[in-house]
Design a protein around this motif. Structure first.
Motif, PDB file in Angstrom:
ATOM      1  N   TYR A   1      63.678  59.767  95.990  1.00 33.10           N
ATOM      2  CA  TYR A   1      63.128  58.654  95.208  1.00 33.10           C
ATOM      3  C   TYR A   1      61.765  58.232  95.749  1.00 33.10           C
ATOM      4  N   THR A   2      61.645  58.213  97.054  1.00 29.01           N
ATOM      5  CA  THR A   2      60.374  57.808  97.662  1.00 29.01           C
ATOM      6  C   THR A   2      59.247  58.750  97.252  1.00 29.01           C
ATOM      7  N   ILE A   3      59.542  60.054  97.275  1.00 28.38           N
ATOM      8  CA  ILE A   3      58.522  61.033  96.872  1.00 28.38           C
ATOM      9  C   ILE A   3      58.141  60.842  95.409  1.00 28.38           C
ATOM     10  N   THR A   4      59.148  60.614  94.554  1.00 28.69           N
ATOM     11  CA  THR A   4      58.877  60.429  93.119  1.00 28.69           C
ATOM     12  C   THR A   4      58.029  59.193  92.879  1.00 28.69           C
ATOM     13  N   PHE A   5      58.370  58.074  93.512  1.00 21.74           N
ATOM     14  CA  PHE A   5      57.625  56.832  93.303  1.00 21.74           C
ATOM     15  C   PHE A   5      56.207  56.940  93.851  1.00 21.74           C
ATOM     16  N   ASN A   6      56.046  57.604  94.966  1.00 19.69           N
ATOM     17  CA  ASN A   6      54.692  57.786  95.505  1.00 19.69           C
ATOM     18  C   ASN A   6      53.837  58.635  94.580  1.00 19.69           C
ATOM     19  N   GLN A   7      54.450  59.645  93.992  1.00 21.44           N
ATOM     20  CA  GLN A   7      53.708  60.477  93.049  1.00 21.44           C
ATOM     21  C   GLN A   7      53.303  59.685  91.813  1.00 21.44           C
ATOM     22  N   ILE A   8      54.212  58.850  91.325  1.00 19.22           N
ATOM     23  CA  ILE A   8      53.879  58.005  90.169  1.00 19.22           C
ATOM     24  C   ILE A   8      52.732  57.062  90.522  1.00 19.22           C
ATOM     25  N   ASN A   9      52.783  56.456  91.700  1.00 20.11           N
ATOM     26  CA  ASN A   9      51.714  55.541  92.110  1.00 20.11           C
ATOM     27  C   ASN A   9      50.376  56.257  92.254  1.00 20.11           C
ATOM     28  N   ASN A  10      50.422  57.482  92.773  1.00 17.47           N
ATOM     29  CA  ASN A  10      49.169  58.241  92.904  1.00 17.47           C
ATOM     30  C   ASN A  10      48.567  58.539  91.536  1.00 17.47           C
ATOM     31  N   ASN A  11      49.422  58.911  90.594  1.00 15.94           N
ATOM     32  CA  ASN A  11      48.912  59.203  89.248  1.00 15.94           C
ATOM     33  C   ASN A  11      48.367  57.953  88.575  1.00 15.94           C
ATOM     34  N   LEU A  12      49.049  56.832  88.778  1.00 11.28           N
ATOM     35  CA  LEU A  12      48.590  55.589  88.152  1.00 11.28           C
ATOM     36  C   LEU A  12      47.351  55.035  88.833  1.00 11.28           C
ATOM     37  N   SER A  13      47.212  55.300  90.126  1.00 16.63           N
ATOM     38  CA  SER A  13      46.046  54.790  90.837  1.00 16.63           C
ATOM     39  C   SER A  13      44.760  55.489  90.396  1.00 16.63           C
ATOM     40  N   ASP A  14      44.885  56.738  89.921  1.00 20.98           N
ATOM     41  CA  ASP A  14      43.696  57.434  89.411  1.00 20.98           C
ATOM     42  C   ASP A  14      43.193  56.832  88.111  1.00 20.98           C
ATOM     43  N   GLY A  15      44.022  56.029  87.456  1.00 21.53           N
ATOM     44  CA  GLY A  15      43.608  55.397  86.210  1.00 21.53           C
ATOM     45  C   GLY A  15      43.944  56.252  85.006  1.00 21.53           C
ATOM     46  N   LEU A  16      44.172  55.624  83.885  1.00 22.46           N
ATOM     47  CA  LEU A  16      44.480  56.318  82.638  1.00 22.46           C
ATOM     48  C   LEU A  16      43.198  56.686  81.910  1.00 22.46           C
ATOM     49  N   ASP A  17      43.264  57.778  81.159  1.00 20.52           N
ATOM     50  CA  ASP A  17      42.084  58.227  80.398  1.00 20.52           C
ATOM     51  C   ASP A  17      41.960  57.446  79.097  1.00 20.52           C
ATOM     52  N   THR A  18      41.891  56.125  79.229  1.00 18.28           N
ATOM     53  CA  THR A  18      41.822  55.269  78.044  1.00 18.28           C
ATOM     54  C   THR A  18      40.574  54.401  78.028  1.00 18.28           C
ATOM     55  N   ALA A  19      39.730  54.522  79.036  1.00 12.26           N
ATOM     56  CA  ALA A  19      38.551  53.648  79.084  1.00 12.26           C
ATOM     57  C   ALA A  19      37.607  53.963  77.932  1.00 12.26           C
ATOM     58  N   ASP A  20      37.402  55.262  77.678  1.00 10.90           N
ATOM     59  CA  ASP A  20      36.504  55.641  76.582  1.00 10.90           C
ATOM     60  C   ASP A  20      37.071  55.205  75.236  1.00 10.90           C
ATOM     61  N   ILE A  21      38.379  55.343  75.077  1.00 11.49           N
ATOM     62  CA  ILE A  21      39.010  54.932  73.815  1.00 11.49           C
ATOM     63  C   ILE A  21      38.914  53.419  73.647  1.00 11.49           C
ATOM     64  N   SER A  22      39.186  52.692  74.701  1.00 14.19           N
ATOM     65  CA  SER A  22      39.114  51.219  74.608  1.00 14.19           C
ATOM     66  C   SER A  22      37.703  50.752  74.295  1.00 14.19           C
ATOM     67  N   GLY A  23      36.697  51.440  74.837  1.00 12.99           N
ATOM     68  CA  GLY A  23      35.327  51.029  74.579  1.00 12.99           C
ATOM     69  C   GLY A  23      34.850  51.364  73.174  1.00 12.99           C
ATOM     70  N   GLN A  24      35.418  52.397  72.535  1.00 13.58           N
ATOM     71  CA  GLN A  24      34.940  52.803  71.217  1.00 13.58           C
ATOM     72  C   GLN A  24      35.727  52.203  70.067  1.00 13.58           C
ATOM     73  N   ILE A  25      36.892  51.653  70.339  1.00 12.72           N
ATOM     74  CA  ILE A  25      37.690  51.075  69.249  1.00 12.72           C
ATOM     75  C   ILE A  25      36.959  49.927  68.546  1.00 12.72           C
ATOM     76  N   PRO A  26      36.285  49.008  69.260  1.00 17.84           N
ATOM     77  CA  PRO A  26      35.562  47.952  68.530  1.00 17.84           C
ATOM     78  C   PRO A  26      34.487  48.502  67.594  1.00 17.84           C
ATOM     79  N   SER A  27      33.740  49.520  68.046  1.00 23.53           N
ATOM     80  CA  SER A  27      32.714  50.081  67.162  1.00 23.53           C
ATOM     81  C   SER A  27      33.340  50.755  65.959  1.00 23.53           C
ATOM     82  N   VAL A  28      34.482  51.394  66.125  1.00 26.14           N
ATOM     83  CA  VAL A  28      35.183  52.009  64.991  1.00 26.14           C
ATOM     84  C   VAL A  28      35.642  50.935  64.014  1.00 26.14           C
ATOM     85  N   THR A  29      36.141  49.852  64.541  1.00 26.66           N
ATOM     86  CA  THR A  29      36.573  48.752  63.668  1.00 26.66           C
ATOM     87  C   THR A  29      35.404  48.181  62.879  1.00 26.66           C
ATOM     88  N   ARG A  30      34.256  47.978  63.539  1.00 19.03           N
ATOM     89  CA  ARG A  30      33.087  47.471  62.821  1.00 19.03           C
ATOM     90  C   ARG A  30      32.624  48.466  61.758  1.00 19.03           C
TER      91      ARG A  30
END
Length: 838
Positions: A74-103
């Motif tokens: 369990y410790t190995i699994t949770f550490n791996q999840i934390n490492n993946n989440l710490s790198d950040g999700l590939d959603t910054a570009d999507i979040s930044g472009q959604i307002p322009s798409v809406t406009r």
């Protein structure tokens, strides 16, 4: 008295116990002497005891060890999840472009509801933007679905830990209990942190998915709204959107507004296109670099290696004189098809470059056609700018009417020149001009009758697609010229190009290029007529709609895929056969290895076709159980009426694998003799010495007696009969004949030539000569040379050949009958006459 009795018993015990102890000690000594391995047995007992103790301890600690291992996992699994989440999700570009798409969607929604959206060009611009935005949202949805799937899996792992009741067990050992509680406390703390971060990320992704779903639904609604407007506009355009042209007047205000709106919108579209299609633009530049590199390489290789470059370049005019411009034309003709729904202004910009290049090349190569295309170029510029207008104006309508009249007059005048000077023009110029004039007549009539949008579409299509034909023709010529240079330069004998016949390749490749160009031209035609989406939707529905016949479901698309894969496999099979056939004609060595390699083409063809059939069945989605039924029915047909065909097919397989006959073998079968030219699946071809080709079923090659002169090698024994005049020296003639056959390069030394006395008659002495030729194809020529040499040698050495003439002595006892008195000879005289022996 009592004490005395006790003393007596003690004395008796000592007397009896002493000998017994000595006997026991003696027994132990004897036992030690008899069993010298007693120490080893004791060590074994000790080892077994220790092992039993260790097993007992391990059994007692099995549960706690398993719990500790689970905690570690369990410790190995949770550490791996934390490492993946710490790198950040590939959603910054999507979040930044959604307002322009809406406009952008809000802007297009307001534009779709204005009066400007009543024009066809404006509607297509809005729908193209919606399509591009929809494609981008679909890509975002796919990316977020992948991220959401990973987060959901993380949450499942976290929930599994929370529901794991085995971790609630408490070990009995106090020392182990302390270690266990410490590990459990640490993993639960790690679980809480991981669960909190994962839930926040999952919530963020779900919110983004909801926003994209809302925007996607808005796009679908707006697309449906614009499609409905396009359908209404089409019906209105067919019925007549305005009055006759003589009932309308010039209005500069609406033209100025339309011009400004067109320039503004197309500038925005062009900027947006360049910003979002940078990768495709780089691919287009790379394609141009590859084409230019190929052209320059072929040109330089011809100059460097060809014996007469000037003569070669007579058939490669564009490559010799305009290599860069020719490469740019190929790139500008193909690159527009790299883009997915590009704006019209971008397509016309690239198309304008291709038109300028093609006009320059036609001026250099076809000056007669240049006289028609040069004024058409300026007409095309006006048509192209008018095609970008997003609003209808009366000035634009009069301009299109004038352009139609000019194009009609220009086409008719050039047709007249074409009849007087038919040479020096592009192929099919007359047919293309007639269609061009006909379409502009139709455009003129539609414009006059109030159907201006249809008139512009027909006029633009006529002009643009005529240029497209010219461009594709020049592109095909440039590609063929590059191929020609590749074939004409000096090549290595082992090069694959050396095996190929350029005339045949040019013929086949030209048809392939013409087919591809025709399909691209039809696609461009649909785009210019603004029916590409309608055609795509209807064709897609026709091919993908499921149909059922007798419980079996199928689609036309599956049949198309099946036929396409079968066609590709047959083309591949023919290409393989072509290379083997070319190698058979170019390579004269008939060694066993080469013949086997050439005959193996049949096996390769069968393998390719079988693999293609299986791939076609799998790709088309045809049910295998139905295929089994068809094969079973086919087997019944074989049993009744196809025995001969199947016999030939099976015989072809036997010939391919057993190889009793190879390509290039010289055989005799069924009274026919010749060289085996081809072994097919059902029949084979035999090339006879008189040039005819005999088609022989494969079954005959298996069932009949076949004489194969070149099965193991191509050697052939030659028999010659030589006759000398009666009375010659036999040994001398034999020595002369033997000397003639020896020390020759064209006669094999092993087996050695031999000469035999064959017969002796009253008129001649006959000799028989035997010698071997290394190539059976040269037997007739070798026999001729040997006979000529024998005739010369015998003549030089005074050996007479038998003559067909002989002396006949006739005796007349009473003189020659009918002789005159002056010539009368004495009785009994002899008359010597020479006659021909019959």
């Amino acid at each position: 008295m009592y004490k005395a009795f006790i003393y007596l018993l003690s004395i008796l015990f000592l007397v009896i116990a002493g000998p017994m102890a000595r006997a026991q000690n003696n027994a132990k000594t004897d036992s030690a002497k008899k069993t010298p391995t007693s120490k080893r047995e004791r060590e074994r007992r000790s080892m077994r005891s220790r092992d039993e103790m260790m097993r007992a301890l391990n059994q007692s600690d099995t549960s706690i060890n398993g719990l500790l291992q689970r905690i570690e996992q369990y410790t190995i699994t949770f550490n791996q999840i934390n490492n993946n989440l710490s790198d950040g999700l590939d959603t910054a570009d999507i979040s930044g472009q959604i307002p322009s798409v809406t406009r952008r969607l809000n802007r297009m929604d307001s534009l779709a509801k204005t009066h400007k959206s009543s024009t066809l060009r404006y509607l297509f611009v809005l729908r193209d933007n919606l399509d591009r935005t929809q494609t981008k949202l679909e890509g975002w949805q796919s990316d977020l679905e992948d991220i959401n799937a990973r987060l959901v899996q993380n949450q499942k792992d976290l929930i599994r830990f929370f529901k794991d009741t085995s971790l609630r067990n408490v070990p009995n050992d106090s020392l182990l209990r302390h270690t266990y509680f410490k590990q459990v406390k640490s993993i639960r703390s790690l679980w809480r942190r991981t669960d909190s971060v994962n839930r926040k990320s999952l919530l963020q992704v779900n919110l983004l998915q909801d926003k994209i779903a809302v925007a996607y639904n808005r796009i679908l609604d707006q697309t449906d709204q614009i499609d409905a407007k396009i359908r209404r506009f089409a019906m209105k355009a067919i019925d007549g959107e305005s009055d006759y042209i003589w009932n309308t007047g010039l209005q500069t205000a609406d033209f100025k507004e339309a011009f400004n709106s067109t320039v503004k919108l197309n500038r925005i579209l062009f900027s947006y296109f360049n910003k979002n299609e940078q990768l495709t633009n780089m691919a287009g530049i790379l394609f141009f670099a590859l084409v230019l590199g190929w052209v320059i390489f072929s040109r330089q290789k011809t100059i460097r290696n060809s014996e007469n470059p000037k003569l070669v370049f007579e058939r490669a005019y564009f490559i010799q004189n305009q290599p860069v411009i020719a490469s740019l034309l190929v790139a500008t003709a193909i690159v527009p098809y790299f883009y997915n729904q590009p704006p019209v202004v971008c397509l016309e910009s690239i198309f304008l470059v291709a038109i300028i290049i093609s006009l320059f090349l036609v001026w250099k190569r076809h000056p007669q056609t240049f006289g028609f295309l040069s004024p058409l170029f300026w007409i095309t510029l006006v048509y192209g700018f008018s095609n970008l207008f997003i609003q209808i104006s009366n000035i634009d309508r009069y301009v299109i009417l004038l352009l139609s009249m000019v194009c009609i007059g220009l086409g008719l005048s050039f047709l007249k020149k074409l009849k007087s000077l038919p040479d020096g023009h592009l192929p099919y110029t007359g047919l293309v001009l007639r269609i061009f004039v006909g379409m502009h007549i139709l455009s003129f009539l539609l414009n006059v009758s109030g159907r201006f949008s249809l008139a512009k579409i027909v006029g633009v299509t006529a002009v643009f697609n005529l240029w497209q034909l010219v461009i594709f023709y020049l592109v095909i010529q440039i590609v063929l010229q590059c191929l020609y240079l590749s074939f004409q330069t000096r090549k290595d004998s082992n090069s694959i190009i050396n095996w190929m016949d350029f005339d045949l390749v040019q013929k086949k490749f030209t048809s392939v290029l013409a087919t591809i160009a025709g399909l691209l031209w039809l696609f461009t035609l649909c785009q210019n007529l603004n029916i590409d989406d309608w055609a795509s939707d209807n064709i897609s529905d026709l091919l993908n709609q499921s149909r059922t016949v007798n419980g079996a479901s199928f689609t036309f698309g599956g049949f198309v895929i099946f036929i396409a894969v079968i066609w590709l496999s047959s083309v591949t099979s023919r290409i393989i056969s072509y290379f083997y056939d070319v190698s058979a004609r170019r390579v004269t060595d008939l060694s066993v290895l080469k013949k086997k390699n050439r005959t193996s083409a049949l096996v390769i063809r069968l393998a390719v076709f079988s693999a293609g059939f299986l791939l076609a069945v799998a790709a088309s989605g045809f049910p295998l159980e139905k295929l089994t039924i068809i094969i079973s029915a086919f087997g019944i047909g074989i049993g009744f009426g196809l025995q001969t065909i199947v016999n030939n097919l099976v015989s072809g397989l036997i010939l391919a694998f057993e190889k009793p006959i190879q390509i290039g073998d010289i055989i005799e079968v069924g009274g026919q003799s010749g060289t085996m030219k081809e072994i097919g699946i059902r029949s084979s071809k035999l090339l006879t010495s008189d040039g005819s080709e005999v088609i022989i079923p494969n079954g005959d090659l298996i069932s009949q007696h076949v004489v194969n002169w070149t099965l193991s090698n191509s050697n052939r024994r030659i028999d010659l009969a030589v006759a000398a005049a009666y009375g010659v020296d036999i040994n001398k003639v034999k020595d002369l004949l033997k000397a003639t056959l020896t020390n020759r390069d064209d006669i094999m030394t092993t087996p050695a030539p031999s000469v035999y006395l064959n017969a002796v008659s009253e008129h001649s002495v006959d000799f028989k000569l035997f010698f071997w030729a290394d190539d059976i194809n040269n037997t007739s020529e070798l026999k001729s040379r040997v006979l000529a040499d024998i005739y010369t040698v015998l003549g030089e050495n005074g050996v007479e050949l038998p003559s067909s003439c002989q002396d006949v002595n006739v005796r007349f006892p009473d003189g020659v009958p009918g002789a005159s008195s002056s010539n009368k000879e004495t009785p009994g005289s002899d008359l010597a006459t020479k006659g021909t022996k019959k």
